[in-house]
Design a protein around this motif. Structure first.
Motif, PDB file in Angstrom:
ATOM      1  N   ALA A   5      40.556  55.130  38.708  1.00  0.00           N
ATOM      2  CA  ALA A   5      41.043  53.941  37.993  1.00  0.00           C
ATOM      3  C   ALA A   5      42.284  54.244  37.170  1.00  0.00           C
ATOM      4  O   ALA A   5      42.460  53.725  36.077  1.00  0.00           O
ATOM      5  CB  ALA A   5      39.942  53.349  37.108  1.00  0.00           C
ATOM      6  N   GLY A   6      43.143  55.124  37.674  1.00  0.00           N
ATOM      7  CA  GLY A   6      44.388  55.446  36.982  1.00  0.00           C
ATOM      8  C   GLY A   6      44.227  56.397  35.819  1.00  0.00           C
ATOM      9  O   GLY A   6      45.153  56.575  35.034  1.00  0.00           O
ATOM     10  N   VAL A   7      43.062  57.026  35.681  1.00  0.00           N
ATOM     11  CA  VAL A   7      42.800  57.948  34.569  1.00  0.00           C
ATOM     12  C   VAL A   7      42.417  59.307  35.134  1.00  0.00           C
ATOM     13  O   VAL A   7      41.577  59.393  36.030  1.00  0.00           O
ATOM     14  CB  VAL A   7      41.651  57.414  33.677  1.00  0.00           C
ATOM     15  CG1 VAL A   7      41.331  58.393  32.569  1.00  0.00           C
ATOM     16  CG2 VAL A   7      41.996  56.068  33.110  1.00  0.00           C
ATOM     17  N   ASN A   8      43.041  60.359  34.624  1.00  0.00           N
ATOM     18  CA  ASN A   8      42.643  61.714  34.995  1.00  0.00           C
ATOM     19  C   ASN A   8      41.417  62.076  34.173  1.00  0.00           C
ATOM     20  O   ASN A   8      41.518  62.247  32.959  1.00  0.00           O
ATOM     21  CB  ASN A   8      43.766  62.709  34.716  1.00  0.00           C
ATOM     22  CG  ASN A   8      44.971  62.461  35.592  1.00  0.00           C
ATOM     23  OD1 ASN A   8      44.828  62.011  36.712  1.00  0.00           O
ATOM     24  ND2 ASN A   8      46.149  62.742  35.077  1.00  0.00           N
ATOM     25  N   TYR A  21      35.708  58.384  29.904  1.00  0.00           N
ATOM     26  CA  TYR A  21      37.117  58.437  29.560  1.00  0.00           C
ATOM     27  C   TYR A  21      37.867  57.233  30.124  1.00  0.00           C
ATOM     28  O   TYR A  21      39.009  56.986  29.754  1.00  0.00           O
ATOM     29  CB  TYR A  21      37.750  59.735  30.075  1.00  0.00           C
ATOM     30  CG  TYR A  21      37.462  60.930  29.202  1.00  0.00           C
ATOM     31  CD1 TYR A  21      38.464  61.500  28.434  1.00  0.00           C
ATOM     32  CD2 TYR A  21      36.196  61.480  29.134  1.00  0.00           C
ATOM     33  CE1 TYR A  21      38.215  62.596  27.620  1.00  0.00           C
ATOM     34  CE2 TYR A  21      35.916  62.569  28.332  1.00  0.00           C
ATOM     35  CZ  TYR A  21      36.935  63.129  27.576  1.00  0.00           C
ATOM     36  OH  TYR A  21      36.676  64.206  26.768  1.00  0.00           O
ATOM     37  N   ILE A  22      37.239  56.496  31.020  1.00  0.00           N
ATOM     38  CA  ILE A  22      37.840  55.294  31.592  1.00  0.00           C
ATOM     39  C   ILE A  22      37.536  54.128  30.654  1.00  0.00           C
ATOM     40  O   ILE A  22      36.380  53.881  30.317  1.00  0.00           O
ATOM     41  CB  ILE A  22      37.279  55.021  33.002  1.00  0.00           C
ATOM     42  CG1 ILE A  22      37.569  56.205  33.913  1.00  0.00           C
ATOM     43  CG2 ILE A  22      37.866  53.733  33.567  1.00  0.00           C
ATOM     44  CD1 ILE A  22      36.849  56.136  35.242  1.00  0.00           C
ATOM     45  N   HIS A  23      38.572  53.409  30.245  1.00  0.00           N
ATOM     46  CA  HIS A  23      38.401  52.273  29.335  1.00  0.00           C
ATOM     47  C   HIS A  23      37.579  51.199  30.040  1.00  0.00           C
ATOM     48  O   HIS A  23      37.928  50.746  31.130  1.00  0.00           O
ATOM     49  CB  HIS A  23      39.767  51.705  28.940  1.00  0.00           C
ATOM     50  CG  HIS A  23      39.700  50.542  28.016  1.00  0.00           C
ATOM     51  ND1 HIS A  23      39.391  50.680  26.689  1.00  0.00           N
ATOM     52  CD2 HIS A  23      39.875  49.219  28.228  1.00  0.00           C
ATOM     53  CE1 HIS A  23      39.400  49.492  26.112  1.00  0.00           C
ATOM     54  NE2 HIS A  23      39.687  48.587  27.033  1.00  0.00           N
ATOM     55  N   GLY A  24      36.464  50.816  29.440  1.00  0.00           N
ATOM     56  CA  GLY A  24      35.601  49.794  30.025  1.00  0.00           C
ATOM     57  C   GLY A  24      34.327  50.359  30.610  1.00  0.00           C
ATOM     58  O   GLY A  24      33.458  49.608  31.026  1.00  0.00           O
ATOM     59  N   ILE A  25      34.208  51.691  30.664  1.00  0.00           N
ATOM     60  CA  ILE A  25      32.977  52.308  31.148  1.00  0.00           C
ATOM     61  C   ILE A  25      32.400  53.130  29.998  1.00  0.00           C
ATOM     62  O   ILE A  25      33.034  54.067  29.518  1.00  0.00           O
ATOM     63  CB  ILE A  25      33.232  53.190  32.377  1.00  0.00           C
ATOM     64  CG1 ILE A  25      33.663  52.311  33.538  1.00  0.00           C
ATOM     65  CG2 ILE A  25      31.979  53.975  32.735  1.00  0.00           C
ATOM     66  CD1 ILE A  25      33.877  53.015  34.817  1.00  0.00           C
ATOM     67  N   TYR A  64      33.343  46.787  38.424  1.00  0.00           N
ATOM     68  CA  TYR A  64      33.654  46.856  36.998  1.00  0.00           C
ATOM     69  C   TYR A  64      35.096  46.469  36.727  1.00  0.00           C
ATOM     70  O   TYR A  64      35.987  46.770  37.520  1.00  0.00           O
ATOM     71  CB  TYR A  64      33.403  48.269  36.459  1.00  0.00           C
ATOM     72  CG  TYR A  64      31.970  48.705  36.603  1.00  0.00           C
ATOM     73  CD1 TYR A  64      31.005  48.330  35.676  1.00  0.00           C
ATOM     74  CD2 TYR A  64      31.557  49.490  37.675  1.00  0.00           C
ATOM     75  CE1 TYR A  64      29.688  48.715  35.807  1.00  0.00           C
ATOM     76  CE2 TYR A  64      30.252  49.893  37.823  1.00  0.00           C
ATOM     77  CZ  TYR A  64      29.316  49.499  36.889  1.00  0.00           C
ATOM     78  OH  TYR A  64      28.014  49.885  37.021  1.00  0.00           O
ATOM     79  N   MET A  65      35.313  45.798  35.600  1.00  0.00           N
ATOM     80  CA  MET A  65      36.666  45.518  35.146  1.00  0.00           C
ATOM     81  C   MET A  65      37.048  46.632  34.174  1.00  0.00           C
ATOM     82  O   MET A  65      36.385  46.803  33.145  1.00  0.00           O
ATOM     83  CB  MET A  65      36.751  44.161  34.455  1.00  0.00           C
ATOM     84  CG  MET A  65      38.149  43.813  34.020  1.00  0.00           C
ATOM     85  SD  MET A  65      38.277  42.208  33.253  1.00  0.00           S
ATOM     86  CE  MET A  65      37.980  41.149  34.653  1.00  0.00           C
ATOM     87  N   ARG A  71      42.053  45.377  29.392  1.00  0.00           N
ATOM     88  CA  ARG A  71      42.933  45.248  28.218  1.00  0.00           C
ATOM     89  C   ARG A  71      43.680  43.918  28.247  1.00  0.00           C
ATOM     90  O   ARG A  71      43.846  43.258  27.220  1.00  0.00           O
ATOM     91  CB  ARG A  71      43.928  46.405  28.175  1.00  0.00           C
ATOM     92  CG  ARG A  71      43.299  47.752  27.903  1.00  0.00           C
ATOM     93  CD  ARG A  71      44.372  48.848  27.915  1.00  0.00           C
ATOM     94  NE  ARG A  71      43.838  50.151  28.189  1.00  0.00           N
ATOM     95  CZ  ARG A  71      43.375  50.984  27.269  1.00  0.00           C
ATOM     96  NH1 ARG A  71      43.378  50.637  26.001  1.00  0.00           N
ATOM     97  NH2 ARG A  71      42.911  52.167  27.611  1.00  0.00           N
ATOM     98  N   ARG A  72      44.154  43.532  29.438  1.00  0.00           N
ATOM     99  CA  ARG A  72      44.879  42.267  29.583  1.00  0.00           C
ATOM    100  C   ARG A  72      43.966  41.091  29.264  1.00  0.00           C
ATOM    101  O   ARG A  72      44.362  40.149  28.567  1.00  0.00           O
ATOM    102  CB  ARG A  72      45.420  42.153  31.010  1.00  0.00           C
ATOM    103  CG  ARG A  72      46.450  41.069  31.197  1.00  0.00           C
ATOM    104  CD  ARG A  72      47.078  41.075  32.590  1.00  0.00           C
ATOM    105  NE  ARG A  72      47.605  42.386  32.953  1.00  0.00           N
ATOM    106  CZ  ARG A  72      47.048  43.209  33.859  1.00  0.00           C
ATOM    107  NH1 ARG A  72      45.963  42.857  34.508  1.00  0.00           N
ATOM    108  NH2 ARG A  72      47.587  44.380  34.125  1.00  0.00           N
TER     109      ARG A  72
END
Length: 122
Positions: A5-8, A21-25, A64-65, A71-72
């Motif tokens: 999801a764009g996160v390392n 570390y993923i925003h929203g999880i 999942y979002m 954030r949007r």
């Protein structure tokens, strides 16, 4: 290093912890993902196979979002409240606490540093 999801996500941590570390999880969603894909709780990210990483990535994209979309959506919800002019929107606009907290003392995080009032002495 696995990129989901764009996160390392960190490689030396357990999968359940690294997914946070993923925003929203958070804790619960990370555990649910691991249970659905049948990844043991003690497995570390660097021990995952490419197939498992792809399964995790696809499940997150489908169910999942996360990250930018979340954030949007949050920003749009706040903007909607501000445009309506409801009480919560006004509190957001003024930079004050939104959920009924006291502001006589405290609330310094939301209000910023204290400003001196000219001529006020005891």
């Amino acid at each position: 290093m696995a990129r989901i999801a764009g996160v390392n996500i960190p490689t030396n941590k357990r999968v359940v912890i690294a997914l946070r570390y993923i925003h929203g999880i958070g804790d619960k969603n990370a555990k649910d993902i691991c249970q659905k894909i049948k990844i043991p709780a003690e497995r570390r990210v660097n021990e995952l196979t490419d197939g498992e990483v792809i399964q995790i990535r696809e499940m997150i994209d489908a169910d999942y979002m996360v990250e930018g979309d979340l954030r949007r959506q949050t920003a749009m919800n706040i903007k909607r409240l501000m445009d309506l002019g409801c009480y919560r929107g006004l509190r957001h606009r003024r930079g004050l606490p939104v959920n009924g907290q006291r502001t006589h003392t405290n609330a310094r995080t939301r209000k910023g540093p204290a400003k001196a009032i000219a001529g006020k002495k005891k």
